[in-house]
Scaffold this motif. Structure first.
Motif, PDB file in Angstrom:
ATOM      1  N   THR A 202       0.845  -1.122   0.012  1.00 45.15           N
ATOM      2  CA  THR A 202      -0.105   0.000   0.080  1.00 45.15           C
ATOM      3  C   THR A 202       0.914   1.315  -0.061  1.00 45.15           C
ATOM      4  OG1 THR A 202       0.115   0.520   2.406  1.00 45.15           O
ATOM      5  CG2 THR A 202      -1.569  -1.369   1.723  1.00 45.15           C
ATOM      6  N   THR A 203       0.056   2.299  -0.225  1.00 46.26           N
ATOM      7  CA  THR A 203       0.981   3.668  -0.151  1.00 46.26           C
ATOM      8  C   THR A 203       1.301   3.773   1.066  1.00 46.26           C
ATOM      9  OG1 THR A 203      -1.338   4.617  -0.170  1.00 46.26           O
ATOM     10  CG2 THR A 203      -0.172   4.698  -2.159  1.00 46.26           C
ATOM     11  N   ARG A 204       0.819   3.209   2.126  1.00 47.79           N
ATOM     12  CA  ARG A 204       1.536   3.229   3.633  1.00 47.79           C
ATOM     13  C   ARG A 204       2.235   1.957   4.097  1.00 47.79           C
ATOM     14  NH1 ARG A 204      -3.320   5.878   7.197  1.00 47.79           N
ATOM     15  NH2 ARG A 204      -1.952   5.770   8.790  1.00 47.79           N
ATOM     16  N   GLY A 205       2.643   1.421   3.148  1.00 43.38           N
ATOM     17  CA  GLY A 205       3.842   0.227   3.450  1.00 43.38           C
ATOM     18  C   GLY A 205       3.096  -0.967   3.306  1.00 43.38           C
ATOM     19  N   GLU A 206       3.875  -2.110   3.515  1.00 38.52           N
ATOM     20  CA  GLU A 206       3.359  -3.472   3.363  1.00 38.52           C
ATOM     21  C   GLU A 206       2.631  -4.043   4.394  1.00 38.52           C
ATOM     22  OE1 GLU A 206       6.809  -5.430   0.592  1.00 38.52           O
ATOM     23  OE2 GLU A 206       6.213  -6.451   2.436  1.00 38.52           O
ATOM     24  N   ILE A 207       1.558  -4.605   4.244  1.00 42.87           N
ATOM     25  CA  ILE A 207       0.767  -5.291   5.367  1.00 42.87           C
ATOM     26  C   ILE A 207       0.464  -6.644   5.147  1.00 42.87           C
ATOM     27  CG2 ILE A 207      -1.088  -4.781   7.073  1.00 42.87           C
ATOM     28  CD1 ILE A 207      -1.601  -1.970   5.455  1.00 42.87           C
ATOM     29  N   ARG A 208       0.904  -7.607   5.968  1.00 34.15           N
ATOM     30  CA  ARG A 208       0.862  -9.039   5.662  1.00 34.15           C
ATOM     31  C   ARG A 208      -0.573  -9.587   6.373  1.00 34.15           C
ATOM     32  NH1 ARG A 208       5.451 -10.191   3.491  1.00 34.15           N
ATOM     33  NH2 ARG A 208       4.859 -12.443   3.242  1.00 34.15           N
ATOM     34  N   THR A 209      -1.056 -10.572   5.919  1.00 37.09           N
ATOM     35  CA  THR A 209      -2.220 -11.354   6.372  1.00 37.09           C
ATOM     36  C   THR A 209      -2.636 -12.608   5.601  1.00 37.09           C
ATOM     37  OG1 THR A 209      -4.668 -11.272   6.589  1.00 37.09           O
ATOM     38  CG2 THR A 209      -3.753 -10.475   4.593  1.00 37.09           C
ATOM     39  N   GLU A 210      -3.241 -13.594   6.422  1.00 35.98           N
ATOM     40  CA  GLU A 210      -3.718 -14.973   5.973  1.00 35.98           C
ATOM     41  C   GLU A 210      -4.691 -14.708   5.015  1.00 35.98           C
ATOM     42  OE1 GLU A 210      -2.508 -18.331   6.467  1.00 35.98           O
ATOM     43  OE2 GLU A 210      -0.943 -16.947   6.620  1.00 35.98           O
ATOM     44  N   LYS A 211      -5.693 -13.541   5.192  1.00 33.78           N
ATOM     45  CA  LYS A 211      -6.715 -13.235   4.420  1.00 33.78           C
ATOM     46  C   LYS A 211      -6.988 -12.015   3.902  1.00 33.78           C
ATOM     47  CE  LYS A 211      -9.257 -17.186   6.972  1.00 33.78           C
ATOM     48  NZ  LYS A 211     -10.392 -17.597   7.688  1.00 33.78           N
ATOM     49  N   THR A 212      -7.029 -11.960   2.604  1.00 33.47           N
ATOM     50  CA  THR A 212      -6.999 -10.773   1.714  1.00 33.47           C
ATOM     51  C   THR A 212      -8.443 -10.673   1.277  1.00 33.47           C
ATOM     52  OG1 THR A 212      -4.888 -10.606   1.344  1.00 33.47           O
ATOM     53  CG2 THR A 212      -6.156  -9.159   0.316  1.00 33.47           C
ATOM     54  N   ALA A 213      -9.404  -9.795   1.470  1.00 32.62           N
ATOM     55  CA  ALA A 213     -10.737  -9.738   0.962  1.00 32.62           C
ATOM     56  C   ALA A 213     -10.831  -8.323   0.295  1.00 32.62           C
ATOM     57  CB  ALA A 213     -11.750  -9.644   2.131  1.00 32.62           C
ATOM     58  N   PRO A 328     -24.612 -10.179  -8.266  1.00 31.34           N
ATOM     59  CA  PRO A 328     -23.189 -10.205  -7.423  1.00 31.34           C
ATOM     60  C   PRO A 328     -22.184 -11.306  -7.314  1.00 31.34           C
ATOM     61  CG  PRO A 328     -24.898 -10.280  -5.752  1.00 31.34           C
ATOM     62  CD  PRO A 328     -25.592  -9.881  -7.191  1.00 31.34           C
ATOM     63  N   ILE A 329     -21.200 -11.097  -7.068  1.00 33.32           N
ATOM     64  CA  ILE A 329     -20.337 -12.315  -6.744  1.00 33.32           C
ATOM     65  C   ILE A 329     -19.775 -12.223  -5.058  1.00 33.32           C
ATOM     66  CG2 ILE A 329     -17.795 -12.969  -7.266  1.00 33.32           C
ATOM     67  CD1 ILE A 329     -18.365 -11.527 -10.045  1.00 33.32           C
ATOM     68  N   ILE A 330     -20.076 -13.064  -4.336  1.00 28.49           N
ATOM     69  CA  ILE A 330     -19.236 -12.918  -2.953  1.00 28.49           C
ATOM     70  C   ILE A 330     -18.684 -14.230  -2.766  1.00 28.49           C
ATOM     71  CG2 ILE A 330     -20.025 -12.576  -0.680  1.00 28.49           C
ATOM     72  CD1 ILE A 330     -22.853 -11.487  -1.476  1.00 28.49           C
ATOM     73  N   THR A 331     -17.445 -14.494  -2.852  1.00 26.10           N
ATOM     74  CA  THR A 331     -16.982 -15.898  -2.917  1.00 26.10           C
ATOM     75  C   THR A 331     -15.376 -15.858  -2.277  1.00 26.10           C
ATOM     76  OG1 THR A 331     -16.569 -17.558  -4.595  1.00 26.10           O
ATOM     77  CG2 THR A 331     -16.018 -15.220  -5.217  1.00 26.10           C
ATOM     78  N   THR A 332     -14.987 -17.068  -2.129  1.00 23.82           N
ATOM     79  CA  THR A 332     -13.592 -17.492  -1.835  1.00 23.82           C
ATOM     80  C   THR A 332     -13.038 -17.065  -3.077  1.00 23.82           C
ATOM     81  OG1 THR A 332     -13.961 -19.604  -1.969  1.00 23.82           O
ATOM     82  CG2 THR A 332     -14.301 -18.959   0.000  1.00 23.82           C
ATOM     83  N   GLY A 333     -11.503 -17.212  -3.071  1.00 24.90           N
ATOM     84  CA  GLY A 333     -10.654 -17.062  -4.133  1.00 24.90           C
ATOM     85  C   GLY A 333     -10.887 -15.550  -5.053  1.00 24.90           C
ATOM     86  N   PRO A 334     -10.428 -15.584  -6.190  1.00 23.05           N
ATOM     87  CA  PRO A 334     -10.036 -16.657  -7.111  1.00 23.05           C
ATOM     88  C   PRO A 334      -8.756 -16.998  -6.910  1.00 23.05           C
ATOM     89  CG  PRO A 334     -10.089 -14.497  -8.141  1.00 23.05           C
ATOM     90  CD  PRO A 334     -10.632 -13.978  -6.895  1.00 23.05           C
ATOM     91  N   LEU A 335      -7.949 -16.559  -5.935  1.00 17.12           N
ATOM     92  CA  LEU A 335      -6.506 -16.994  -5.515  1.00 17.12           C
ATOM     93  C   LEU A 335      -6.438 -17.640  -4.195  1.00 17.12           C
ATOM     94  CD1 LEU A 335      -4.499 -14.107  -7.138  1.00 17.12           C
ATOM     95  CD2 LEU A 335      -4.664 -16.389  -7.976  1.00 17.12           C
ATOM     96  N   PRO A 336      -5.776 -18.466  -3.768  1.00 12.15           N
ATOM     97  CA  PRO A 336      -5.656 -18.888  -2.563  1.00 12.15           C
ATOM     98  C   PRO A 336      -5.275 -17.620  -1.560  1.00 12.15           C
ATOM     99  CG  PRO A 336      -4.231 -20.217  -3.853  1.00 12.15           C
ATOM    100  CD  PRO A 336      -4.930 -19.225  -4.791  1.00 12.15           C
ATOM    101  N   ALA A 364     -14.676 -15.844   7.366  1.00 10.88           N
ATOM    102  CA  ALA A 364     -14.348 -16.533   8.721  1.00 10.88           C
ATOM    103  C   ALA A 364     -14.472 -17.952   8.659  1.00 10.88           C
ATOM    104  CB  ALA A 364     -15.418 -16.223   9.654  1.00 10.88           C
ATOM    105  N   ASN A 365     -15.075 -18.558   7.805  1.00 14.20           N
ATOM    106  CA  ASN A 365     -15.272 -20.196   7.517  1.00 14.20           C
ATOM    107  C   ASN A 365     -14.859 -20.696   6.447  1.00 14.20           C
ATOM    108  OD1 ASN A 365     -17.295 -20.690   9.866  1.00 14.20           O
ATOM    109  ND2 ASN A 365     -18.399 -18.940   8.588  1.00 14.20           N
ATOM    110  N   ASP A 366     -14.012 -19.947   5.627  1.00 10.87           N
ATOM    111  CA  ASP A 366     -13.673 -20.348   4.457  1.00 10.87           C
ATOM    112  C   ASP A 366     -14.690 -21.117   3.414  1.00 10.87           C
ATOM    113  OD1 ASP A 366     -11.066 -19.612   3.825  1.00 10.87           O
ATOM    114  OD2 ASP A 366     -10.417 -20.532   5.681  1.00 10.87           O
ATOM    115  N   LYS A 367     -15.798 -20.762   3.775  1.00 11.00           N
ATOM    116  CA  LYS A 367     -16.622 -21.145   2.703  1.00 11.00           C
ATOM    117  C   LYS A 367     -18.145 -20.290   2.704  1.00 11.00           C
ATOM    118  CE  LYS A 367     -19.054 -24.978   5.261  1.00 11.00           C
ATOM    119  NZ  LYS A 367     -18.880 -25.263   6.357  1.00 11.00           N
ATOM    120  N   PRO A 368     -18.927 -20.412   1.686  1.00 13.87           N
ATOM    121  CA  PRO A 368     -20.029 -19.583   1.842  1.00 13.87           C
ATOM    122  C   PRO A 368     -21.107 -19.813   2.573  1.00 13.87           C
ATOM    123  CG  PRO A 368     -19.991 -20.576  -0.546  1.00 13.87           C
ATOM    124  CD  PRO A 368     -18.767 -21.010   0.310  1.00 13.87           C
ATOM    125  N   HIS A 369     -21.930 -18.833   2.994  1.00 15.06           N
ATOM    126  CA  HIS A 369     -23.262 -19.142   3.646  1.00 15.06           C
ATOM    127  C   HIS A 369     -24.211 -19.431   2.448  1.00 15.06           C
ATOM    128  CE1 HIS A 369     -27.098 -18.436   5.781  1.00 15.06           C
ATOM    129  NE2 HIS A 369     -26.295 -18.456   7.057  1.00 15.06           N
TER     130      HIS A 369
END
Ligand SMILES: Cc1cc2nc3c(=O)[nH]c(=O)nc-3n(C[C@H](O)[C@H](O)[C@H](O)COP(=O)(O)OP(=O)(O)OC[C@H]3O[C@@H](n4cnc5c(N)ncnc54)[C@H](O)[C@@H]3O)c2cc1C
Ligand SMILES: [Zn+2]
Lengths: 398, 94
Positions: A202-213, A328-336, A364-369
């Motif tokens: 980002t313009t304010r530096g790198e930020i790491r995470t397991e989950k990018t939404a 709409p599209i509300i989904t896991t992916g398209p990349l891991p 939160a659940n890594d799968k859709p409702h």
């Protein structure tokens, strides 16, 4: 100050890209429903500066297809208690949404749609011409109208909400649960470990995470290209909106024209707020062209000839993420490591609570409702399009 | 927005019908690759900037036109006839 202005941490459990209605709602539901509070919303400008503050604020669930009815009914449910849940007055106003019918055939279609809504627990009432006239005294229901009104479909529980307050309410409530809202923080790239997305540049530096939404609405193609996704079933189109000078109360509900494409309501300040169709070509310009202005005005006057001398105060355009089937599209992916929320077309404001609720569940659940399970990215390839209007893969026509 | 039709000259956008992305090519009908057909029907680059796109001068000469337009500014860089008339020269001298 309504929320803190924190410095970005090195890492979070979840990073949400986009501080519009959907991103902020997602953050609040992640924190309040799923107990995930070590999260950040990353916004390139200021919170609520996108389409969440640029729409005509109509909230409704008057759809025909069961996937859509279920999803938008969930949203209606959440809207009803949202001011209390957020402890913030979002001015939800269930003043009714009335779709006008101008032909007997249109009445048959509305009966079908109303029945579909009621079968899935929604509310809908078929009105004849006199009932429409009683509800909307200023409307031209005479036989001389350009498109004489024969009746309409009313969803009494639908209406509108204050758009900015929705963004601010979700933001303040999320902040109070510990969510970091990072403004002036543009995502310029994605951190990768082979295929996996492990954070954002980002313009304010790198930020790491397991989950990018990702929830960036009209900027979806641009942002996803930063992750190497070159093509999506989405086109960005411009939609215009208009506000008139203030009048005394004159339109009681949200009313839509059935002889074309126009929706109108009156704001609490008295201005008439209305809009029509997309300009119809790919655009990121945030301004439209004059033919649509003329078309919208003439449709409005076909409904309300008495507004012919009304002066317009403001008009603007917003860039909408039109999907290939209008849904709409509300989904896991398209990349891991990635989650995608997009394709809101020009009806995503009403979806804000349910979109955040479903997206939070999916993250939160890594799968859709069950409610958002149909809204995948690969439904196009599988032949499972959710094409409410039945116009095919032409985004400008949905 | 004004489009400079090679046959009719400069005309208002309301005379034209938008037909979408001009880069996509229909795979041969003998091609049975589902992914390619899927991409042809559904997947778009959707760039913010220069975009090659198809328009038809439906309220004029009815020619199909390949237009290069900037989606951020709506500025048009070029407009050419496509289809059987592509290599004929237009009346506007293009
Ligand atoms: C004129 C108009 C009228 C509308 N009327 C209605 C209506 O009556 N009813 C209805 O239901 N819907 C309506 N809509 C649609 C609705 O406004 C949108 O579908 C909805 O607001 C989109 O979701 P959002 O609020 O999250 O988007 P936005 O508020 O646009 O949020 C996306 C955010 O992502 C940010 N972003 C983009 N790129 C980056 C990046 N690289 N890094 C970080 N952040 C980034 C943007 O700055 C923006 O704040 C209308 C839209 C328009 C334009
Ligand atoms: Zn021409």
């Amino acid at each position: 100050m309504q929320w803190r202005k924190p410095e970005p941490k090195k890492s979070y459990d979840v990073i949400i890209v986009g501080g519009g209605g959907h991103g902020l709602a997602t953050a609040w539901y992640l924190a309040s429903v799923h107990g995930l509070t070590n999260i950040a919303v990353v916004e390139k400008g200021w919170l609520g500066g996108g389409n969440v503050g640029r729409n005509t604020t109509i909230v409704r669930s008057n759809y025909l297809l069961p996937q859509n009815i279920r999803f938008y009914e969930k949203s209606m449910q959440l809207w009803r208690t949202l001011s209390h849940d957020l402890n913030y007055n979002i001015m939800f106003s269930p003043r009714g949404v009335l779709n006008l019918a101008h032909t007997p055939g249109q009445m048959d279609l509305y009966a079908e749609r109303g029945n579909a809504m009621r079968l899935l627990g929604g509310d809908a009432e078929l009105l004849d011409r006199d009932q429409v006239a009683r509800l909307n005294p200023g409307l031209d229901v005479s036989g001389n109208a350009r498109f004489p009104v024969v009746g309409g479909l009313l969803q009494p529980s639908a209406g509108s909400a204050r758009h900015d307050a929705v963004a601010w309410g979700f933001a303040r409530a999320a902040d109070q649960l510990g969510v970091d809202l990072l403004e002036n923080c543009e995502v310029t790239g994605f951190l990768r470990e082979s295929d996996k997305v492990v954070g954002v540049e980002t313009t304010r530096g790198e930020i790491r995470t397991e989950k990018t939404a990702v929830a960036v609405a009209g900027s979806t193609s641009r942002v996803m290209r930063l992750a190497g996704i070159e093509r999506l079933p989405i086109e960005s189109h411009v939609l215009q909106a208009f506000v008139s000078e203030a009048l005394k109360p004159v339109i009681a509900n949200v009313v839509t024209f059935g002889g074309g494409h126009l929706y109108a309501s009156q704001s609490d300040k008295g201005g008439l707020v209305f809009g029509g169709a997309l300009d119809g070509y790919n655009s990121y310009a945030q301004r439209g062209n004059l033919p649509v202005v003329e078309e919208v005005m003439s449709e409005f006057l076909a409904m309300y000839p008495k507004f012919a001398r009304l002066r317009m105060l403001r008009s603007w355009g917003g860039v909408t993420d039109m999907s290939m089937d209008g849904s709409p599209i509300i989904t896991t992916g398209p990349l891991p490591g990635m989650y995608l929320n997009a394709g809101w077309c020009y009806g995503g404001f009403k979806a804000t609570p349910a979109s955040g609720w479903c997206f939070a569940h999916t993250i939160a659940n890594d799968k859709p409702h069950d409610i958002n399970a149909p809204f995948t990215l690969d439904r196009f390839k599988q032949g499972r399009q959710i094409d409410e209007k039945g116009v095919g893969p032409t985004p400008g026509y949905h | 927005m004004i489009i400079d039709c090679p046959w009719c000259g400069k005309r208002d956008v309301r005379e034209f019908t938008y037909q979408g992305d001009g880069n996509i090519k229909r795979p041969a009908i003998s091609d049975v690759n589902v992914d390619e057909f899927n991409a042809y029907v559904y997947d778009r680059e959707n760039p913010a900037g220069d975009h090659l796109e198809l328009w038809q001068h439906s309220g004029g000469c009815r020619s199909h036109l390949l237009v290069s337009r900037n989606t951020l500014t709506h500025q048009i860089a070029s407009c050419e006839t496509v289809g059987p008339w592509a290599d004929k020269s237009g009346r506007a001298g293009k």
